[in-house]
Every structure is written in structure tokens, then in C-alpha cells.
Design a protein around this motif. Structure first.
Motif, short mmCIF file in Angstrom:
data_model
loop_
_atom_site.label_atom_id
_atom_site.label_comp_id
_atom_site.label_asym_id
_atom_site.label_seq_id
_atom_site.Cartn_x
_atom_site.Cartn_y
_atom_site.Cartn_z
N LYS A 1 31.57 -4.41 -9.59
CA LYS A 1 32.52 -3.95 -8.68
C LYS A 1 32.25 -2.37 -8.56
O LYS A 1 32.36 -1.66 -7.74
N VAL A 2 32.30 -1.92 -9.90
CA VAL A 2 32.22 -0.46 -10.16
C VAL A 2 31.18 0.03 -9.84
O VAL A 2 31.07 1.26 -9.14
N LYS A 3 30.10 -0.37 -9.99
CA LYS A 3 28.50 -0.09 -9.35
C LYS A 3 28.61 -0.01 -7.94
O LYS A 3 28.00 0.87 -7.34
N GLU A 4 28.97 -1.28 -7.28
CA GLU A 4 29.21 -1.14 -5.95
C GLU A 4 30.08 0.11 -5.29
O GLU A 4 29.42 0.88 -4.42
N THR A 5 31.02 0.16 -5.90
CA THR A 5 31.97 1.50 -5.41
C THR A 5 31.23 2.73 -5.75
O THR A 5 31.38 3.49 -4.72
N ALA A 6 30.66 2.92 -6.75
CA ALA A 6 29.86 4.30 -6.95
C ALA A 6 28.97 4.41 -6.06
O ALA A 6 28.41 5.45 -5.81
N GLY A 7 28.05 3.28 -5.85
CA GLY A 7 27.11 3.49 -4.85
C GLY A 7 27.65 3.68 -3.57
O GLY A 7 26.93 4.44 -2.83
N ASN A 8 28.78 3.19 -3.05
CA ASN A 8 29.33 3.53 -1.79
C ASN A 8 29.57 4.96 -1.80
O ASN A 8 29.31 5.60 -0.61
N VAL A 9 30.24 5.56 -3.03
CA VAL A 9 30.70 6.83 -2.67
C VAL A 9 29.41 7.71 -2.74
O VAL A 9 29.64 8.70 -2.06
N THR A 10 28.53 7.59 -3.70
CA THR A 10 27.46 8.49 -3.90
C THR A 10 26.38 8.30 -2.93
O THR A 10 25.40 9.13 -2.51
N GLY A 11 26.51 7.11 -1.86
CA GLY A 11 25.46 6.68 -1.18
C GLY A 11 24.20 6.33 -1.69
O GLY A 11 23.00 6.27 -1.00
N ASN A 12 24.23 5.87 -2.65
CA ASN A 12 23.04 5.35 -3.55
C ASN A 12 23.05 3.73 -3.10
O ASN A 12 23.63 3.08 -3.96
N SER A 13 22.32 3.41 -2.25
CA SER A 13 21.91 2.01 -1.98
C SER A 13 21.40 1.18 -3.11
O SER A 13 21.85 0.10 -3.21
N SER A 14 20.63 1.61 -3.86
CA SER A 14 20.19 0.91 -4.98
C SER A 14 21.14 0.66 -5.86
O SER A 14 21.46 -0.39 -6.41
N LEU A 15 22.11 1.67 -6.34
CA LEU A 15 23.15 1.34 -7.37
C LEU A 15 24.13 0.25 -6.52
O LEU A 15 24.76 -0.59 -7.06
N GLN A 16 24.26 0.36 -5.52
CA GLN A 16 25.30 -0.45 -4.59
C GLN A 16 24.89 -1.85 -4.50
O GLN A 16 25.62 -3.06 -5.05
N GLY A 17 23.36 -2.26 -4.43
CA GLY A 17 22.77 -3.36 -4.57
C GLY A 17 22.69 -4.10 -5.79
O GLY A 17 23.20 -5.31 -5.94
N GLU A 18 22.97 -3.09 -7.11
CA GLU A 18 22.99 -3.67 -8.39
C GLU A 18 24.19 -4.26 -8.40
O GLU A 18 24.60 -5.18 -8.94
N GLY A 19 25.23 -3.48 -7.99
CA GLY A 19 26.71 -3.87 -8.04
C GLY A 19 27.01 -5.36 -7.54
O GLY A 19 27.55 -6.06 -8.01
N VAL A 20 26.24 -5.49 -6.27
CA VAL A 20 26.52 -6.75 -5.61
C VAL A 20 25.75 -7.75 -6.28
O VAL A 20 26.48 -9.09 -6.57
N ALA A 21 24.75 -7.44 -6.76
CA ALA A 21 24.08 -8.53 -7.49
C ALA A 21 24.89 -9.08 -8.96
O ALA A 21 24.96 -9.97 -9.46
N GLY A 22 25.22 -7.88 -9.60
CA GLY A 22 26.17 -7.92 -10.68
C GLY A 22 27.34 -8.92 -10.38
O GLY A 22 27.74 -9.79 -11.28
N GLN A 23 28.09 -8.64 -9.22
CA GLN A 23 29.21 -9.51 -9.07
C GLN A 23 28.75 -10.78 -8.48
O GLN A 23 29.53 -11.91 -9.06
#
Length: 95
Positions: free
Chosen positions: A16-38
Motif C-alpha cells: 500500500k505504501v509503495k502504491e501510494t508513493a507511486g501514485n504521488v510521484t507518477g512512477n508506474s513501476s513503483l505503483q505496480g510493485e505496490g499492487v503486486a505486494g498487496q
């Protein structure tokens, strides 16, 4: 709560933290890692819950089901009907 459930909760929160950070920074890779982690965290929590539920054997669960059916026969019948319909619909869709 067992080790799998705790570890799964940690992965879920980290995701959840990674997905939120990816949303805030616009980093789709980090956002995807967050969703996969969840997803992996939720799967590990479910595995932990299942192992905990079956650790005492199926005997206690059978007794709980019988007690539920005795206390609430109409709810038990409705539940059985819903499960039966779900199984029929699943089997009908696999032709």
C-alpha cells in the motif's frame, strides 16, 4: 495469528505504501510493485488463516457447522441453496 498472517500483513502494508508513493510521484513501476505486494500479502494472509483453521483438524469445524444448522435452520438451508446454485452455474459454464 500465525507467522504467515503477520508476514502477509506486512507485505500488504508495504504494498500500500509503495502504491501510494507511486501514485504521488507518477512512477508506474513503483505503483505496480505496490499492487503486486498487496496481492501477495493478501494471499499469504489467506494461506495463514487456512492453515490456522485446519490446524485443529476438521472435527471442530464440522461441529460448528452442525451447531449453526441447529440454531438457524433457515439460514443454513439458504446458504446451502446459494452454494448449490454457485456450483451449478460454475459447472454449466465449463462446457
Amino acid at each position: 495469528m500465525n507467522d504467515d498472517q503477520l508476514s502477509g500483513e506486512g507485505r500488504d502494508i508495504t504494498g500500500k505504501v509503495k502504491e501510494t508513493a507511486g501514485n504521488v510521484t507518477g512512477n508506474s513501476s513503483l505503483q505496480g510493485e505496490g499492487v503486486a505486494g498487496q496481492l501477495s500479502g493478501k494471499a499469504q494472509k489467506a494461506y495463514g488463516a487456512a492453515t490456522e483453521a485446519f490446524s485443529g483438524g476438521v472435527g471442530p469445524m464440522v461441529e460448528q457447522a452442525k451447531g449453526f444448522a441447529r440454531k438457524r435452520p433457515f439460514a443454513a438451508a439458504a446458504l446451502a441453496g446459494v452454494v448449490g446454485l454457485a456450483v451449478l452455474n460454475t459447472l454449466r459454464g465449463k462446457r
